[in-house]
Design a protein around this motif. Structure first.
Motif, PDB file in Angstrom:
ATOM      1  N   VAL B   8       0.858  -1.188   0.000  1.00  0.00           N
ATOM      2  CA  VAL B   8       0.000   0.000   0.000  1.00  0.00           C
ATOM      3  C   VAL B   8       0.889   1.231   0.000  1.00  0.00           C
ATOM      4  N   LYS B   9       0.589   2.152  -0.882  1.00  0.00           N
ATOM      5  CA  LYS B   9       1.312   3.433  -0.873  1.00  0.00           C
ATOM      6  C   LYS B   9       0.291   4.558  -0.773  1.00  0.00           C
ATOM      7  N   LEU B  10       0.425   5.333   0.298  1.00  0.00           N
ATOM      8  CA  LEU B  10      -0.486   6.456   0.506  1.00  0.00           C
ATOM      9  C   LEU B  10       0.230   7.756   0.183  1.00  0.00           C
ATOM     10  N   PHE B  11      -0.469   8.651  -0.491  1.00  0.00           N
ATOM     11  CA  PHE B  11       0.037  10.015  -0.657  1.00  0.00           C
ATOM     12  C   PHE B  11      -0.856  10.934   0.146  1.00  0.00           C
ATOM     13  N   HIS B  12      -0.238  11.759   0.978  1.00  0.00           N
ATOM     14  CA  HIS B  12      -1.029  12.669   1.801  1.00  0.00           C
ATOM     15  C   HIS B  12      -1.012  14.051   1.181  1.00  0.00           C
ATOM     16  N   ALA B  20      -2.523   5.411  -3.717  1.00  0.00           N
ATOM     17  CA  ALA B  20      -1.971   5.271  -5.072  1.00  0.00           C
ATOM     18  C   ALA B  20      -1.758   3.800  -5.412  1.00  0.00           C
ATOM     19  N   VAL B  21      -1.250   3.038  -4.451  1.00  0.00           N
ATOM     20  CA  VAL B  21      -1.138   1.587  -4.612  1.00  0.00           C
ATOM     21  C   VAL B  21      -1.942   1.000  -3.464  1.00  0.00           C
ATOM     22  N   ASP B  22      -2.870   0.117  -3.808  1.00  0.00           N
ATOM     23  CA  ASP B  22      -3.858  -0.277  -2.803  1.00  0.00           C
ATOM     24  C   ASP B  22      -3.916  -1.790  -2.672  1.00  0.00           C
ATOM     25  N   SER B  40      -3.712   5.935 -16.954  1.00  0.00           N
ATOM     26  CA  SER B  40      -2.817   6.775 -16.168  1.00  0.00           C
ATOM     27  C   SER B  40      -3.467   7.088 -14.829  1.00  0.00           C
ATOM     28  N   GLY B  41      -2.647   7.179 -13.817  1.00  0.00           N
ATOM     29  CA  GLY B  41      -3.152   7.398 -12.467  1.00  0.00           C
ATOM     30  C   GLY B  41      -3.604   6.124 -11.788  1.00  0.00           C
ATOM     31  N   SER B  42      -3.288   4.960 -12.426  1.00  0.00           N
ATOM     32  CA  SER B  42      -3.739   3.703 -11.837  1.00  0.00           C
ATOM     33  C   SER B  42      -2.740   3.159 -10.817  1.00  0.00           C
ATOM     34  N   GLY B  43      -1.612   3.842 -10.637  1.00  0.00           N
ATOM     35  CA  GLY B  43      -0.654   3.407  -9.619  1.00  0.00           C
ATOM     36  C   GLY B  43       0.405   2.459 -10.120  1.00  0.00           C
ATOM     37  N   LEU B  54      12.436   3.833  -4.647  1.00  0.00           N
ATOM     38  CA  LEU B  54      12.348   5.264  -4.954  1.00  0.00           C
ATOM     39  C   LEU B  54      11.115   5.860  -4.275  1.00  0.00           C
ATOM     40  N   GLU B  55      10.087   5.039  -4.120  1.00  0.00           N
ATOM     41  CA  GLU B  55       8.964   5.422  -3.268  1.00  0.00           C
ATOM     42  C   GLU B  55       8.998   4.496  -2.061  1.00  0.00           C
ATOM     43  N   VAL B  56       8.818   5.065  -0.894  1.00  0.00           N
ATOM     44  CA  VAL B  56       8.740   4.249   0.317  1.00  0.00           C
ATOM     45  C   VAL B  56       7.279   3.891   0.527  1.00  0.00           C
ATOM     46  N   PHE B  57       6.964   2.588   0.462  1.00  0.00           N
ATOM     47  CA  PHE B  57       5.549   2.210   0.585  1.00  0.00           C
ATOM     48  C   PHE B  57       5.116   2.229   2.043  1.00  0.00           C
ATOM     49  N   SER B  58       3.814   2.414   2.222  1.00  0.00           N
ATOM     50  CA  SER B  58       3.274   2.666   3.561  1.00  0.00           C
ATOM     51  C   SER B  58       3.022   1.370   4.332  1.00  0.00           C
TER      52      SER B  58
END
Lengths: 319, 244
Positions: B8-12, B20-22, B40-43, B54-58
């Motif tokens: 799961v990746k959350l953007f606040h 973004a990733v669920d 686009s925008g599907s994560g 590069l992204e730290v997932f939640s």
């Protein structure tokens, strides 16, 4: 809009305006009946110093050998001690067989020396150069601190930049000299350089921060994705690119620093400005000296701009 | 090789949280080529960027070759040495020549000597078909050439996995082919690849498996034949109808 617009009418207009300005200034000066004494200025760049050569004892002149422009004078003391003195033939003060007392002048040796203006210019240059180096180091550290992820480091850099940018340089120089200089027993040069470096460093920090943030984040991502650490990424990827971007504002800052260095004359550092003031007290050639001093600052700053311009072109190879 | 468990990746944002990733879970075997498609925008890019940190997932776990990225003790730089990445915008280092782009990380990270690194770099430039550009600066290269250099740069680290984040999206249409050819060759050589792309032709031809993502979730997984002939989900059908 005509693509092949002629430029020479505008060049002539520019020249006319400049000439009018100069003529206007000249006319105004004539009205106040100022005595121009330009001939007094050159000696403050270079002057011919005449050093008197003296006899170290009571004695007589035994021989004078003239060889072109210089002459060798042989002196003998009452206790038969022999000394030879080299002097210039022109200004010779003694003749053979003459009796002399200790410290009588035998002749002169003259030599070209740097006048106060040149010495002042040199002080301004080395003062600014050292302050620039420290300002660059300080600004780099503070600029990196400003983009740091750590709140404390960011906060420290912010306090530094805000305090320095929010107070006048003149006051900072006074604080550096009269307060810090007294408490920590620092010399006036250290205080002057320190104040200049701290002042310019704050502005360099902002320039560095802006430069780093102007590099697309993709550059960091690419470097990090190859396994490079953050310090490696900074050193190899971000800073070299940022440096190229910030070179013009950075050079502007250093030109400012050279000009601001004139303020250290208030703590009795004999830089170019202080030399100018001292010369005026002995010549009263106020107009000439300040114009010359301004021209000398202008010369140094425009030389620096030229160097930076050259560097920019060199760095542009990868564009 | 890659094991994602309930990532799961959350953007606040200001007052809002975007998932973004669920809850993405999937596995990629050694030598497998997985293509991720989706609107686009599907994560899908965010998920890809999670794989090399590069992204730290939640929440959740991503395990690469037995190393869990969610573990705080994991040295992410060690992991990244094994996971190469190619970006949509190439991200070549503009102040370095092509050769220096390829040798820098080898020398800094793999601690190779200049000679060894340059030999490796020249061999890879040969492989991607532009050995003559070694001493040029990236700005002198076309988009397709730049992207091939970027692939070579990632390969120079000898990664076990290659991630591609829309590698052809920023290219002129006529240059897409040359980049895809390099990627196909890589796939044939047995590289483990995760490719986010809109190139359906590439997906159909090269992929072992296709993931379809929408709104941060994996909607459908299957072989290319399954995908392009008889998709199950309504959302997938709609998407494919629009892109094909």
């Amino acid at each position: 809009m005509n693509a092949t617009e002629r430029i020479w009418p505008w060049k002539i207009l520019l020249a006319v305006i400049l000439i009018l300005l100069a003529a206007g200034t000249w006319g105004s000066v004539r009205q106040i009946d100022y005595q121009w004494r330009w001939y007094r200025v050159p000696q403050y760049f270079f002057y011919l110093a005449e050093d008197a050569q003296k006899i170290p004892f009571d004695g007589t002149v035994s021989k004078i050998e003239k060889a072109g422009e210089t002459a060798t004078v042989t002196l003998i003391s009452e206790s038969s001690e022999v000394v030879t003195v080299e002097v210039e033939t022109v200004g010779i003060k003694v003749s053979e067989g003459e009796e002399l007392f200790e410290d009588d002048t035998v002749g002169f040796i003259s030599e070209w020396r740097l006048g106060p203006l040149m010495k002042g210019l040199w002080t301004t240059i080395w003062l600014s150069a050292i302050a620039s180096v420290f300002a660059l180091i300080l600004g780099l550290i503070a600029g990196l601190a400003k983009v740091s992820k750590n709140y404390t480091i960011r906060g420290l850099a912010m306090v530094y930049v805000e305090c320095i940018r929010g107070t006048p340089l003149l006051v900072q120089i006074f604080i550096a000299y009269f307060f810090l200089g007294t408490v920590f027993d620092l010399s006036r040069n250290v205080c002057g350089i320190g104040a200049l470096a701290l002042f310019a460093g704050a502005y360099v920090a902002e320039i560095v921060r802006a430069g780093i943030q102007a590099i697309p984040p993709g550059q960091t991502e690419a470097a990090r994705s190859l396994g490079m650490t953050m310090p490696q990424t900074m050193m190899d990827i971000i800073l070299p690119q940022a440096f190229k971007k910030i070179l013009p504002p950075l050079s502007g800052q250093f030109i400012s620093l050279i000009k601001d260095s004139s303020l250290v004359s208030v703590i009795a550092i004999t830089d170019l400005t202080k030399s100018g003031r001292e010369i005026i007290t002995s010549t009263f050639a106020t107009f000439e000296v300040w114009l010359v001093v301004a021209a000398m600052y202008l010369l140094v700053t425009s030389l620096l701009s030229q160097v930076v311009f050259y560097m920019e072109r060199r760095l542009a190879v990868s564009d | 090789m890659i094991k994602a468990k309930n990532v799961v990746k959350l953007f606040h944002g200001y007052g809002t949280t975007v998932r973004a990733v669920d809850g993405v879970s999937t596995e990629v075997e050694r030598g497998e080529v997985v293509v991720v498609i989706g609107p686009s925008g599907s994560g899908k890019s965010t998920f890809l960027r999670c794989i090399n940190g590069l992204e730290v997932f939640s929440e959740g776990h991503i395990i690469i070759d037995g190393v869990d990225l969610a573990d705080k003790k994991t040295n992410i730089n060690k992991v990244r040495m094994e996971v190469g990445m190619v970006f949509q915008q190439f991200n070549l280092f503009p102040h370095k020549t092509v050769l220096q782009n390829l040798t820098l990380a080898q020398r800094r990270v793999r601690k190779r000597s200049k000679k060894v690194a340059e030999e490796k770099a020249r061999a890879l430039l040969e492989k991607v078909g532009i050995p003559e550009k070694a001493d040029e600066y990236p700005s002198r290269l076309s988009g397709g050439q730049q992207q091939r250099v970027a692939i070579a740069r990632a390969l120079a680290m000898e990664p076990k996995i290659m991630l591609f984040d829309e590698p052809t999206s920023a290219l002129d249409p006529e240059m897409v082919g040359e980049v895809l050819d390099v990627m196909k060759q890589l796939a044939r050589e047995g590289m483990t690849m995760v490719v986010v792309t809109h190139e359906m032709g590439f997906a159909r031809e090269v992929a072992d498996r296709v993931l379809f993502m929408d709104e941060g979730k994996i909607v459908e997984v299957g072989t290319p034949e399954h995908f392009f002939t008889e998709p199950r989900e309504a959302r997938t059908k709609l998407f494919l109808k629009q892109v094909l």
